[in-house]
Design an enzyme around this catalytic site. Sequence first.
Site, mmCIF file in Angstrom:
data_model
loop_
_atom_site.group_PDB
_atom_site.id
_atom_site.type_symbol
_atom_site.label_atom_id
_atom_site.label_comp_id
_atom_site.label_asym_id
_atom_site.label_seq_id
_atom_site.Cartn_x
_atom_site.Cartn_y
_atom_site.Cartn_z
ATOM 1 N N ASP A 1 41.041 32.377 41.770
ATOM 2 C CA ASP A 1 40.022 32.074 40.768
ATOM 3 C C ASP A 1 39.538 33.344 40.061
ATOM 4 O O ASP A 1 39.575 34.443 40.624
ATOM 5 C CB ASP A 1 38.843 31.393 41.482
ATOM 6 N N GLU B 1 44.172 32.604 37.876
ATOM 7 C CA GLU B 1 43.520 32.032 36.699
ATOM 8 C C GLU B 1 43.004 33.171 35.831
ATOM 9 O O GLU B 1 42.044 33.851 36.196
ATOM 10 C CB GLU B 1 42.357 31.133 37.112
#
Length: 600
Positions: free
Chosen positions: A294, A328
Amino acid sequence: MNFISKCSLLAAMSLTWLTPQLSYAHEVKLSAKAAQLAPYQQRAFQDEVFYFVLPDRFYNGDSSNDLGAGANDKKRAVSRGGFDKTHKGMYHGGDLAGLTEKLPYLDNMGISAIWLTPVLRNRAMQAGTSGYHGYWILDFTEIDPHLGSNAELKHFIDQAHKRNIKVFFDIITNHTADVIKYKECHGEDGLGWLIDVSKGNDCPFISLAELSQGKHYTPLIPAGDELLKSPAWLNDMSVYHNQGDSFWQGESSIRGDFAGLDDLYTQKDSVVKGMIAIYQDIIDEFKPDGLRIDTVKHVNIEFWQQFSPALMQHAKKQGIANFFMFGEVYSFEPEILSRFTTEAKIPSVLDFALQGALTKALVEQQGTEVLAQLFAQDHFYQSDDKSSNSRDANQLVNFTGNHDMGRFAYALKQSPHNYSEQAQIQRNLLAHAMVFFSRGVPVIYYGDEQGFVGDGGDQASRQDMMPSLVASYNDDDLLATDKTTADNNFDTNHLFYQTFAKYAQLYQEYPALRFGEQTVLYAQDQPGVFAISRQVKASSQYQAQNLLIVFNTAVKPQHIDLLTVQGGAKQTDSELVYRSAKAEQADEIAALSFVIYQLK
């Protein structure tokens, strides 16, 4: 029309149109089961078809954990509560037991890898909403009690592996849950607000230059919260930046708190080593097949240069030979995305740039040249650094929409082109076809296979697969079904479910779709034909294979009579692999459809 690479297309191939060979979508058998694939331990990342799921919104297999930590569990009291099935920002009861129960549903759709949003223990409530999504981690050593236990996660992974399906964890290194407060913003006890948060001022970011001039925040931990985090070193306030809230640009993007979440001081060697140790322990205990990382661009790149190789090497030592990670990086620019696969040494990233190009071509009706222009930048992902885990654009992770930006179906619904439901269905399926059959690894966002639409991004795109009580979900007009999200949405006869299963079957059957070098053969400056080839050379595993894939983004059939013998070239036999919609004539492709040919 502005034809791109027309000459290379004409020189590369010519086709014999054999009408009796036509095989239409409804004739493809649903045989894409993970058991038919190579053993999961041996499969490369490019062999996978991913399903991205928020466990809380999928299926409730154990209602006893709906409230999270037990009422008498004082140690984990902050991980109790937040359950309200009528509120889109609260826990809804989905759990690991539910995922385990529904493995056959995913298996029958051709899913070979499941990517879970974070499952580690969260703070149940922050700022009037809950940690149902998993991104507010307090404890990096155990599973959130709303989802189950460490033992239940191991059981889920074991059951997935028995079906030959991989499991990927979503992980966070950028921040933890919001525990640290600032006296200047929250008062001496850290429990209030001294500024008008209604004006969006929260705790304005303080730059390094301002710090050098004496401006700073005074961090504190409210009484009783001093030992909330685990491992224990995360309770030390000096391992965080403590510079206030990010405004997503410049220095604040790296050192600022993500909407109040405690931003780790990832430039410190102790933090780098600590986070590596945390995820080495996760790998040791649960043996996941890989990780999705993330908020990658909000961490300094030097951190990734140490973190990524360390975990890749550790996983291999634990016997996970094909362990893989992707990050990401929320950017639509290949030059920016590629920095993290080359310089940062993360094996792959989510291809936001492809998602943007799909939106331009199929929502905004720009010419297919936007796709050609994107793929012309694939060279950015090439790396000559053999010590890096980067490879090339074939390992990029393709998707149409997600839990942050919303679903592709929502973009179509909101389009000023005012698409009919049939047009939305066709464009949605064509976008997913591009995700499957262009270079890269395909991801299905949970619920897309049931025609979910949503009302935007974030909470508005995180609907329940199990019967929902959220009014703003249940008023949606789902695509290709009469159901609403108030129903149980595990319909294996849904058009999208069936179609994605067919896509998965094709993806798994033809190595060129997974490993083939992609060449753009034809594009134009308006909606219409976009043609690519996917070619793989003969190896010990595969025979040589050359596929031609032609997409039509126009609302009218497109003749492809340019694919003819030119200049006395030797005629090449071809076999129609798949046609997504019946054409009136053999030398045309139906509106908003695609065809795949194998060239012999």
